[in-house]
Design a protein around this motif. Structure first.
Motif, mmCIF file in Angstrom:
data_model
loop_
_atom_site.group_PDB
_atom_site.id
_atom_site.type_symbol
_atom_site.label_atom_id
_atom_site.label_comp_id
_atom_site.label_asym_id
_atom_site.label_seq_id
_atom_site.Cartn_x
_atom_site.Cartn_y
_atom_site.Cartn_z
ATOM 1 N N UNK A 78 54.166 -45.734 -16.150
ATOM 2 C CA UNK A 78 54.363 -45.474 -17.582
ATOM 3 C C UNK A 78 55.105 -46.615 -18.273
ATOM 4 N N UNK A 79 55.601 -47.597 -17.511
ATOM 5 C CA UNK A 79 56.291 -48.755 -18.081
ATOM 6 C C UNK A 79 55.249 -49.754 -18.573
ATOM 7 N N UNK A 80 55.351 -50.246 -19.811
ATOM 8 C CA UNK A 80 54.367 -51.214 -20.304
ATOM 9 C C UNK A 80 54.243 -52.427 -19.383
ATOM 10 N N UNK A 81 52.998 -52.762 -19.010
ATOM 11 C CA UNK A 81 52.749 -53.893 -18.125
ATOM 12 C C UNK A 81 52.654 -53.520 -16.657
ATOM 13 N N UNK A 82 52.934 -52.236 -16.327
ATOM 14 C CA UNK A 82 52.891 -51.778 -14.940
ATOM 15 C C UNK A 82 51.804 -50.714 -14.805
ATOM 16 N N UNK A 83 50.973 -50.813 -13.765
ATOM 17 C CA UNK A 83 49.920 -49.841 -13.478
ATOM 18 C C UNK A 83 49.967 -49.524 -11.994
ATOM 19 N N UNK A 84 48.988 -48.747 -11.521
ATOM 20 C CA UNK A 84 48.925 -48.450 -10.093
ATOM 21 C C UNK A 84 47.485 -48.381 -9.618
ATOM 22 N N UNK A 85 47.258 -48.900 -8.401
ATOM 23 C CA UNK A 85 46.019 -48.654 -7.670
ATOM 24 C C UNK A 85 46.281 -47.412 -6.846
ATOM 25 N N UNK A 86 45.544 -46.325 -7.101
ATOM 26 C CA UNK A 86 45.867 -45.040 -6.507
ATOM 27 C C UNK A 86 44.748 -44.522 -5.622
ATOM 28 N N UNK A 87 45.153 -43.753 -4.599
ATOM 29 C CA UNK A 87 44.232 -42.953 -3.805
ATOM 30 C C UNK A 87 44.740 -41.523 -3.897
ATOM 31 N N UNK A 88 44.212 -40.758 -4.841
ATOM 32 C CA UNK A 88 44.727 -39.419 -5.083
ATOM 33 C C UNK A 88 46.127 -39.482 -5.667
ATOM 34 N N UNK A 89 46.939 -38.473 -5.327
ATOM 35 C CA UNK A 89 48.316 -38.415 -5.833
ATOM 36 C C UNK A 89 49.327 -38.919 -4.821
ATOM 37 N N UNK A 90 48.911 -39.159 -3.588
ATOM 38 C CA UNK A 90 49.866 -39.488 -2.531
ATOM 39 C C UNK A 90 50.038 -40.974 -2.298
ATOM 40 N N UNK A 91 49.032 -41.783 -2.613
ATOM 41 C CA UNK A 91 49.088 -43.215 -2.327
ATOM 42 C C UNK A 91 48.957 -43.984 -3.634
ATOM 43 N N UNK A 92 49.947 -44.795 -3.940
ATOM 44 C CA UNK A 92 49.900 -45.617 -5.138
ATOM 45 C C UNK A 92 50.533 -46.967 -4.892
ATOM 46 N N UNK A 93 49.853 -48.015 -5.331
ATOM 47 C CA UNK A 93 50.366 -49.373 -5.170
ATOM 48 C C UNK A 93 50.627 -49.966 -6.546
ATOM 49 N N UNK A 94 51.788 -50.600 -6.752
ATOM 50 C CA UNK A 94 52.116 -51.128 -8.080
ATOM 51 C C UNK A 94 51.254 -52.324 -8.460
ATOM 52 N N UNK A 95 50.909 -52.379 -9.744
ATOM 53 C CA UNK A 95 50.173 -53.498 -10.328
ATOM 54 C C UNK A 95 50.985 -53.997 -11.515
ATOM 55 N N UNK A 96 51.347 -55.266 -11.513
ATOM 56 C CA UNK A 96 52.096 -55.862 -12.612
ATOM 57 C C UNK A 96 51.215 -56.901 -13.284
ATOM 58 N N UNK A 97 50.817 -56.599 -14.503
ATOM 59 C CA UNK A 97 49.979 -57.512 -15.292
ATOM 60 C C UNK A 97 48.777 -58.008 -14.499
ATOM 61 N N UNK A 98 48.115 -57.075 -13.806
ATOM 62 C CA UNK A 98 46.869 -57.386 -13.128
ATOM 63 C C UNK A 98 47.007 -57.885 -11.707
ATOM 64 N N UNK A 99 48.219 -58.042 -11.189
ATOM 65 C CA UNK A 99 48.417 -58.535 -9.829
ATOM 66 C C UNK A 99 49.072 -57.445 -8.987
ATOM 67 N N UNK A 100 48.618 -57.322 -7.724
ATOM 68 C CA UNK A 100 49.103 -56.245 -6.873
ATOM 69 C C UNK A 100 49.128 -56.705 -5.425
ATOM 70 N N UNK A 101 49.341 -55.743 -4.508
ATOM 71 C CA UNK A 101 49.352 -56.044 -3.076
ATOM 72 C C UNK A 101 50.475 -56.981 -2.716
ATOM 73 N N UNK A 102 50.147 -58.031 -1.958
ATOM 74 C CA UNK A 102 51.151 -59.005 -1.528
ATOM 75 C C UNK A 102 51.613 -59.928 -2.646
ATOM 76 N N UNK A 103 51.094 -59.737 -3.844
ATOM 77 C CA UNK A 103 51.534 -60.572 -4.966
ATOM 78 C C UNK A 103 52.683 -59.930 -5.743
ATOM 79 N N UNK A 104 53.089 -58.728 -5.367
ATOM 80 C CA UNK A 104 54.204 -58.034 -6.006
ATOM 81 C C UNK A 104 55.214 -57.650 -4.927
#
Length: 736
Positions: free
Chosen positions: A144-170
């Motif tokens: 819910x923070x501007x600029x932050x999203x998540x790659x999700x698998x259902x409600x239990x697994x979520x990976x942070x995305x900051x301005x389009x970059x995720x995984x080992x880049x965050x």
């Protein structure tokens, strides 16, 4: 040995004789004392609150410099520095009323300044603020923070995305320690529970200057909960219930402090059934159970401060494979499922000298991850053990110039114990050295600059038979990188602030990218690694403009991020074992976009707040094709009312939130486009006082109209599985 013990005893005796204190009174502009103001010395983890007369006292402070923050809801925070403490010091504070959020000390940046003084724009949210939004998990709240999203698998697994970059880049930091939990994998979540976490800070952009490799996209920095005030004991119990997943989240915490010693402990249990989509069906095997325990002990005096913390997290989660199939409200996970154990041990110490200090963070993270396909015997079982060290020496101030030099490193081993190998056994060693300086002039201008060198050494062991799936050839690679950062902050006019930052970052390729040789589960792709991959290197420019008055605040954040040697998968055009073959390749890429928003507090309607924000990011490869996993544009609107009802409800609030996510048509060649959707959320809560019984209560209705939608970054999107439907959340918190 006796000689060393005697020296330690004499040293402690000399330390305990020093009794530097700060005392004073906190008043309003009308010269009225303010009761309940939080007075906090962050370096010492020492706090107190003002009494009914607005008076406070902090004891056992360092002989040199001391930073003290004063914060109270409804007033602008203040951060004071006493450069040369005497045995007794007097500091009286006058707080001004402010209807906007409190100005917080930012811990994730080098010089721990308040946000209004910081050269870099850092997003700060308390966990209480995120929980008031009624989200089920920590990552949902972060999204819910501007600029932050998540790659999700259902409600239990979520990976942070900051301005389009995720995984080992965050990078994710908890308890001052870098979290390592095989974060390259799509099926691997954040690995943190929000119980026992005070707040989160989000650096949106390269932060390799302070954090080394993998901070190319940004940093999520979680601050643990504070200890109790000196000579106090506190206990609390919280309970949350979730209608959609029939879920429950329980937490019990205890903490106490003397003048020197501090202790806390918190346990929590989280359990959820399969989540329900709009219409009533449940998504099979999205259930999960989580046990979390945190504890900490600290000691501080006028010479040093040290805090030892431990976090145990046990996560049992189902892996959805069949979409909406067998219907059940059971909380017992089925096959396939994943079991994850995390142990995090951290030691954070500060040693004070006359005009300087040494800040040392040591951490050990043990991640034990197993996947069970169709039995209780794990086919995939990996243990990742990581030792981190970070030492920063704050040099004596030279006028208005502050400077820091430091070293940082990591030793990591990955070991396989199952029959299935996702990545090989390997050892990773990091070492970095850096320096940074901050210079202030006038009352509102500052410049900050820094330089860093890093080396990462990756060595892996050969496994399998040459030419067959699962074969990993041995690698021995070394990656070097120089990085720099330059930032400038100034007030262009009264109430108008500008921040301009240019920084570089880097990321060495991970083991999966270097060594993969097999079918990537859940994607029907046969992935082939590339042991010749180069280091990703980026340069990002950020511009932040803020205008703030007593009743109006507006911000504009813009960024441009150029990445050399961006790593991604590309099809080879061949098929192996009925799976399309993909290989890891590199190309230059760029991302650009930003966030804009305003907060309006109309006078004389002092109880009403309107906040709106819009965020956008575009990611492209050098050839013009779009990058994958880029979040859709979002427009978020919140109307918030604050009120008090007689003597039984204080700090009451009611919120109406409308979040509109737009179509995502800018997709890579292997993604599908996504339709937009609008979600309506309601919230109600406050502090209830019934006689001597006092408790906080939150009631939230999320996705109130039970809208059926599929988020663009959902990993269940390709199977046509919608996201969670209506969810009513009830939360209560008792101070025992």
């Amino acid at each position: 040995m006796k000689k060393y013990i005697l020296v330690l005893i004499l040293g402690f005796s000399a330390v305990l004789q020093a009794q530097n204190t700060i005392s004073g009174t906190v008043t309003s502009l009308t010269n009225q004392p303010i009761k309940g103001v939080s007075v906090y010395a962050p370096d010492l983890h020492k706090s107190t609150t003002t009494d009914a007369d607005g008076k406070y006292t902090l004891s056992n402070l360092p002989n040199g410099e001391a930073k003290i923050s004063f914060a109270f809801v409804g007033y602008a925070s203040q951060n004071k520095t006493i450069k040369a403490l005497q045995k007794e010091n007097s500091l009286n504070i006058t707080l001004e009323e402010s209807i906007f959020e409190m100005d917080e000390v930012i811990v994730s940046t080098a010089f721990n300044k308040m946000q209004s003084q910081n050269v870099m724009k850092v997003e700060h949210e308390t966990i209480k603020q995120l929980q008031q939004k009624g989200t089920a998990t920590l990552i949902e709240g972060l999204a819910t923070i501007p600029g932050v999203s998540q790659v999700s698998t259902g409600t239990s697994i979520g990976k942070p995305v900051i301005r389009g970059l995720s995984g080992n880049r965050v990078l994710v930091y908890s308890q001052g320690v870098r979290m390592e939990n095989q974060q390259f994998g799509d099926e691997h979540g954040l690995g943190l529970n929000d119980a026992g976490v005070e707040s989160v800070e989000v650096i949106k952009g390269p932060a390799s200057l302070l954090y080394g490799s993998d901070a190319l996209g940004g940093v999520l920095y979680f601050n643990p909960e504070k200890f109790a005030g000196a000579n106090t004991f506190k206990a609390d119990f919280s309970q949350k219930l979730f209608s959609n997943t029939l879920g429950s989240n329980s937490s019990l915490g205890l903490k106490t402090s003397t003048e020197n010693w501090k202790f806390l402990a918190r346990g929590s249990y989280n359990t959820h059934s399969d989540y329900r989509v709009s219409g009533g069906d449940r998504v099979t095997n999205t259930r999960y159970n989580e046990t979390d325990f945190k504890t900490g002990i600290g000691y501080s005096n006028s010479k040093f401060s040290s805090v030892l913390r431990y976090n145990y997290n046990n996560l049992d989660l189902g892996i959805p494979e069949d979409g909406i199939a067998a219907q059940s409200s059971s909380k017992n996970t089925g096959f396939p499922r994943q079991g994850v154990f995390n142990h995090l041990l951290s030691l954070n110490s500060i040693i004070y000298f006359k005009d300087s200090k040494l800040d040392v963070d040591l951490g050990y993270v043990a991640n034990d991850r197993s996947e069970f396909e169709d039995s209780d015997i794990a086919g995939l079982h990996m243990k990742l053990k990581t030792f981190n060290y970070d030492a920063k020496y704050h040099l004596p101030k030279a006028g208005k110039l502050e400077s820091i030099v430091g070293i940082q490193g990591m030793h990591q081993t990955n070991t396989n114990f199952g029959d299935e190998y996702l990545i090989p056994d390997a050892t990773t060693n990091d070492f970095g050295v850096f320096g940074t300086a901050n210079y202030e002039w006038g009352s509102h201008s500052a410049v900050q600059a820094g330089l860093r060198f890093d080396n990462r050494q990756i060595t892996s062991i050969e496994n399998g038979t040459i030419g067959e799936e699962g074969y990993f050839k041995p690698i021995d690679r070394s990656f070097d990188s120089f990085n720099a950062a330059l930032g400038y902050k100034a007030n262009l006019a009264q109430d108008f602030t500008m921040r301009l930052n240019v920084a570089s970052g880097f990321r060495a390729p991970n083991l999966a990218e270097l060594t993969s040789n097999g079918v990537h589960e859940g994607t029907n792709r046969y992935e082939i690694g590339n042991s010749d991959l180069k280091t990703e290197q980026n340069v990002q420019t950020d511009l932040n403009l803020e205008y703030k008055t007593d009743h109006f605040e507006v911000f504009v954040n813009g960024f441009y991020n150029h990445i050399n040697n961006y790593i991604y998968t590309s099809p080879t055009g061949t098929v192996l074992d009925s799976n399309d073959v993909f290989e890891y390749i590199q190309n230059n890429a760029k991302l650009y976009g930003g966030e804009v928003g305003l907060h309006f507090h109309p006078h004389p309607l002092d109880w009403l707040h309107y906040e709106t924000s819009f965020e956008t990011v575009t990611g492209k490869k050098q050839n013009g094709d779009y990058l994958p996993l880029i979040p859709a544009n979002n427009w978020n609107n919140t109307l918030r009312g604050e009120f008090k009802i007689k003597n039984w409800l204080e700090d009451g609030f009611a919120t109406l939130n409308v979040s509109s996510t737009f179509n995502q048509d800018n997709v890579s060649g292997f993604e599908t486009q996504s339709n937009g959707y609008t979600l309506v959320n309601l919230g109600l809560g406050g502090t209830v006082k019934l006689g001597k019984t006092v408790f906080d209560i939150n009631l939230n209705g999320n996705n109130l109209f039970d809208t059926k939608y599929i988020a663009h970054l959902s990993r269940l999107k390709n199977d046509g599985v919608p996201n969670i439907g209506r969810n009513v959340v009830l939360g209560v918190n008792f101070n025992l």
